[in-house]
Enzyme design. Structure first.
Site, mmCIF file in Angstrom:
data_model
loop_
_atom_site.group_PDB
_atom_site.id
_atom_site.type_symbol
_atom_site.label_atom_id
_atom_site.label_comp_id
_atom_site.label_asym_id
_atom_site.label_seq_id
_atom_site.Cartn_x
_atom_site.Cartn_y
_atom_site.Cartn_z
ATOM 1 N N SER A 113 72.216 51.534 38.058
ATOM 2 C CA SER A 113 72.799 52.848 37.860
ATOM 3 C C SER A 113 71.888 53.843 37.156
ATOM 4 O O SER A 113 70.815 54.149 37.663
ATOM 5 C CB SER A 113 74.110 52.689 37.107
ATOM 6 O OG SER A 113 74.833 53.872 37.152
ATOM 7 N N HIS A 114 72.272 54.296 35.971
ATOM 8 C CA HIS A 114 71.505 55.329 35.269
ATOM 9 C C HIS A 114 70.288 54.745 34.553
ATOM 10 O O HIS A 114 69.489 55.505 34.014
ATOM 11 C CB HIS A 114 72.402 56.030 34.261
ATOM 12 C CG HIS A 114 72.946 55.096 33.226
ATOM 13 N ND1 HIS A 114 73.922 54.175 33.497
ATOM 14 C CD2 HIS A 114 72.602 54.919 31.932
ATOM 15 C CE1 HIS A 114 74.177 53.483 32.410
ATOM 16 N NE2 HIS A 114 73.394 53.903 31.442
ATOM 17 N N ASP A 277 73.314 60.374 39.302
ATOM 18 C CA ASP A 277 72.494 59.306 38.703
ATOM 19 C C ASP A 277 71.902 58.375 39.756
ATOM 20 O O ASP A 277 71.993 58.636 40.955
ATOM 21 C CB ASP A 277 73.315 58.521 37.679
ATOM 22 C CG ASP A 277 74.379 57.650 38.322
ATOM 23 O OD1 ASP A 277 74.854 58.015 39.417
ATOM 24 O OD2 ASP A 277 74.729 56.608 37.745
ATOM 25 N N ASP A 279 72.657 55.568 41.185
ATOM 26 C CA ASP A 279 73.463 55.047 42.295
ATOM 27 C C ASP A 279 74.509 56.047 42.792
ATOM 28 O O ASP A 279 75.379 55.686 43.584
ATOM 29 C CB ASP A 279 74.130 53.727 41.899
ATOM 30 C CG ASP A 279 75.076 53.883 40.719
ATOM 31 O OD1 ASP A 279 74.853 54.783 39.889
ATOM 32 O OD2 ASP A 279 76.037 53.097 40.625
ATOM 33 N N ASP A 281 77.062 57.671 41.351
ATOM 34 C CA ASP A 281 78.467 57.711 40.947
ATOM 35 C C ASP A 281 78.723 58.644 39.765
ATOM 36 O O ASP A 281 79.865 58.952 39.461
ATOM 37 C CB ASP A 281 79.033 56.303 40.684
ATOM 38 C CG ASP A 281 78.257 55.531 39.650
ATOM 39 O OD1 ASP A 281 77.253 56.055 39.129
ATOM 40 O OD2 ASP A 281 78.645 54.373 39.363
ATOM 41 N N ARG A 282 77.660 59.103 39.103
ATOM 42 C CA ARG A 282 77.868 60.035 37.980
ATOM 43 C C ARG A 282 77.596 61.468 38.405
ATOM 44 O O ARG A 282 76.928 61.711 39.406
ATOM 45 C CB ARG A 282 76.913 59.700 36.832
ATOM 46 C CG ARG A 282 77.155 58.356 36.219
ATOM 47 C CD ARG A 282 76.331 58.216 34.952
ATOM 48 N NE ARG A 282 76.568 56.897 34.383
ATOM 49 C CZ ARG A 282 76.334 56.572 33.120
ATOM 50 N NH1 ARG A 282 75.824 57.480 32.305
ATOM 51 N NH2 ARG A 282 76.597 55.369 32.677
ATOM 52 N N LYS A 376 83.651 55.745 40.637
ATOM 53 C CA LYS A 376 83.439 57.146 40.332
ATOM 54 C C LYS A 376 82.492 57.698 41.383
ATOM 55 O O LYS A 376 81.787 56.939 42.046
ATOM 56 C CB LYS A 376 82.916 57.322 38.911
ATOM 57 C CG LYS A 376 81.673 56.534 38.548
ATOM 58 C CD LYS A 376 81.428 56.640 37.046
ATOM 59 C CE LYS A 376 80.103 56.042 36.618
ATOM 60 N NZ LYS A 376 80.249 54.684 36.096
HETATM 61 C C1 VG1 Z 1 78.251 53.059 30.442
HETATM 62 C C2 VG1 Z 1 79.273 54.156 30.242
HETATM 63 C C3 VG1 Z 1 80.569 53.820 30.965
HETATM 64 C C4 VG1 Z 1 80.243 53.571 32.455
HETATM 65 C C5 VG1 Z 1 79.161 52.519 32.586
HETATM 66 C C6 VG1 Z 1 78.720 52.327 34.009
HETATM 67 O O1 VG1 Z 1 78.735 51.847 29.916
HETATM 68 O O2 VG1 Z 1 79.528 54.352 28.872
HETATM 69 O O3 VG1 Z 1 81.475 54.857 30.804
HETATM 70 O O4 VG1 Z 1 81.395 53.145 33.127
HETATM 71 O O5 VG1 Z 1 78.014 52.895 31.827
HETATM 72 O O6 VG1 Z 1 78.272 53.526 34.559
HETATM 73 P P1 VG1 Z 1 78.303 51.289 28.476
HETATM 74 O O7 VG1 Z 1 78.960 49.945 28.363
HETATM 75 O O8 VG1 Z 1 76.825 51.255 28.456
HETATM 76 O O9 VG1 Z 1 78.837 52.279 27.481
HETATM 77 V V1 VG1 Z 1 77.022 53.480 35.678
HETATM 78 O O10 VG1 Z 1 76.906 55.012 36.431
HETATM 79 O O11 VG1 Z 1 75.780 52.979 34.668
HETATM 80 O O12 VG1 Z 1 77.511 52.335 36.745
HETATM 81 CO CO CO Z 2 75.969 55.023 38.103
#
Ligand code: VG1
Ligand code: CO
Length: 543
Positions: A113-114, A277, A279, A281-282, A376
């Protein structure tokens, strides 16, 4: 082609976090690492014999290699069909959509993801169920149990197939269907939003920049915004996915997407700007001269969703993760619809969406989505904003001001302390947890605590309970702090401190956010011993 059964020994720590199993890429590249985890997934879900799986990822380093491994294993384990995005690419929401559209049994999404990508950065893998959403905790727990005792996996004695060629090929007894990653997703967006109005908006000279951050949304944004809606070429920035995201950090926030923020803050900046981001979804939403916090964005979308055709009948309810600000709660109240507070992570929204209890969901971490998929969805949020802008014919700034004047403003900020020594971070959380009960009534700096607890979630649909989902401290006057440890990091611990304070419509709605939250930040630091324990005097990232 023969099916091989290979022996293997368990790897430590294959425990799915907030969203799948994220590790350093080199950890994933160890021989048998992917195999052990994937076979554990298959074992935990009762095997994949006769099943259809959707497979794709965000294109980061090791994406294709992992997909080839998974395809061989899916075939050897008896799967009937694998639907794969061309080139191995699928945004997370597009994968969720494909699972649903094609009635697949589940899917494997390759993404961290990010988190940055590359051989020295991060890789990730997660399993989604047949509703298109991330596997709920019961399944991720079962997967983790399997990883502890896994002793063999099945694979195929075969080479790699061509992921670049659309069409169906055989891999052993399994069919592999390579599909256009964008087509079905774009069709879904066209059902939800008024594309005619959006075309007219762009034709009228409305200007926009979308930063794909060298990640997976590039092809989606180009196809939808530029090719379909007529936004000028060049609207999409950094639109070609690269294995290391141009050596950037594909996290759409004011820190990592600073060039876009600088652009939109200038006098001659575009009317609207957004980013997504790794993938897809953000989302980050910006208008000329204004950054919309994700919590405010969720509230604005909830209040205005009915202006888009897909939501014209109104919304059933809203859900937000616990650390997300209460801005959307006020909209839900005004609309007289249900509002739910869930733990962090999209997997907790699935039941509410499936049960029709909520239409919109969101997280403070730049995630917004609806019941159109079970993830998302970054571009979806951008298109919904565009649809609202097209109908209301107001600037982003004016829409936000108007919103605050009706509902008041939830000042909000998240402070991240990254790569903190894990023992120090765990100690902070453990000690704070132990003294929560005694905090009510005590004053720290300018703030008095009214309530403090450790958040437990009782799923109203299936009755499951999830404990230890973040520490909440409420203050007199409606302020709040939440502390929790990240479940997506791959290095040390990341401590997230979420700060919030409500200001009624008649109050001052235009204070700088950090100034507005200063007292609460100071009280939280005093209560938790943040500075002494982490050795940090300031957060690494403030969003
Ligand atoms: C983070 C965010 C959370 C989100 C998750 C996955 O998790 O705070 O809100 O759902 O990333 O997003 P954490 O446990 O690091 O706080 V993504 O776009 O990285 O799949
Ligand atoms: Co993501």
């Amino acid at each position: 082609m023969t099916i091989l059964t290979q022996t293997c020994t368990p790897f430590e720590g294959q425990k799915p976090g907030t969203s799948g199993l994220r590790k350093k890429t080199r950890v994933y590249m160890q021989p048998s690492y992917v195999e052990c985890f994937v076979q554990s997934i298959f074992n935990a879900i009762g095997g994949v014999a006769g099943k259809t799986l959707v497979i794709g990822g965000d294109g980061r380093y090791f994406n294709a290699e992992a997909i080839h491994t998974i395809l061989r294993m899916a075939s050897a384990n008896g799967a009937t069909l694998a639907i794969v995005g061309q080139g191995g690419l699928l945004s997370t929401p597009a994968a969720s959509n494909l699972i649903r559209q094609r009635g697949a049994d589940g899917g494997l999404i390759l993404s961290a993801s990010h988190n940055p990508g590359g051989i020295d950065e991060d890789f990730g893998l997660k399993y989604n169920i047949s509703n298109g959403g991330p596997a709920p905790e019961a399944i991720t727990d079962a997967i983790f149990e399997q990883t502890k005792t896994i002793s063999s996996y099945k694979t195929l004695d075969s080479g790699d197939i061509d992921l670049g060629q659309i069409g169906t090929v055989a891999l052993g007894d399994m069919a592999v269907e390579i599909v256009d990653p964008v087509e079905d997703y774009a069709a879904l967006m066209e059902e939800l939003f008024d594309f005619t109005a959006l075309r007219a908006l762009f034709a009228s000279g409305f200007t926009m920049k979308f930063d794909a951050m060298h990640a997976v949304t590039g092809p989606y944004a180009k196809a939808i915004l530029e090719d379909t809606l007529g936004a000028p070429a060049g609207t999409v920035l950094n639109g070609v996915p690269s294995v290391d995201f141009g050596k950037g950090h594909p996290d759409p926030n004011p820190i990592w997407a600073k060039p876009l923020v600088d652009l939109v803050m200038s006098e001659d900046g575009p009317d609207f700007a957004a980013a997504s981001d790794g993938d897809g979804d953000r989302n980050m939403i910006l208008g000329r001269g204004v950054y919309v916090t994700p919590s405010d964005s969720l509230a604005v979308l909830a209040a205005n969703a009915h202006l888009a055709p897909g939501y014209e009948r109104g919304i059933a309810g809203v859900a937000r993760s616990m650390p997300t600000s209460g801005a959307c709660d006020r909209v839900a109240k005004a609309l007289a619809v249900e509002c739910f507070e869930t733990p962090t992570g999209w997997k907790f929204f699935g039941n509410l969406l499936d049960a029709g209890r909520v239409t919109l969901c969101g997280e403070e971490s730049a995630g917004t989505g609806s019941d159109h998929v079970r993830e998302k969805d970054g571009l979806w949020a951008v298109l919904l904003w565009l649809n609202i802008l097209a109908v209301r014919k107001m600037s982003v700034k004016d829409i936000l001001q108007d919103h605050w004047q009706i509902y008041g403003r939830n000042y909000y900020s998240r402070h991240d302390y990254e790569a903190v020594d894990a023992a120090a971070a765990n100690g902070l959380v453990a000690d704070l947890t132990a003294k929560l009960d005694a905090l009510a009534g005590q004053t720290f700096g300018a703030c008095t605590v009214t309530m403090a607890d450790s958040f437990s979630y009782h799923d109203p649909v299936d009755g499951s309970v999830s404990h230890n989902q973040g520490l909440r401290i409420n203050f007199e006057g409606g302020g709040r702090a939440v502390l929790r440890l990240s479940g997506t990091g791959t290095e040390g611990a990341t401590l997230r401190v979420y700060l919030e304070r409500y200001e009624a419509p008649e109050g001052d709605l235009n204070i700088e956010a950090q100034t507005a939250l200063k007292d609460i930040a100071e009280a939280t630091a005093l209560i938790s011993g943040l500075t002494e324990r982490t050795g940090r005097t300031a957060p690494d990232v403030m969003t």
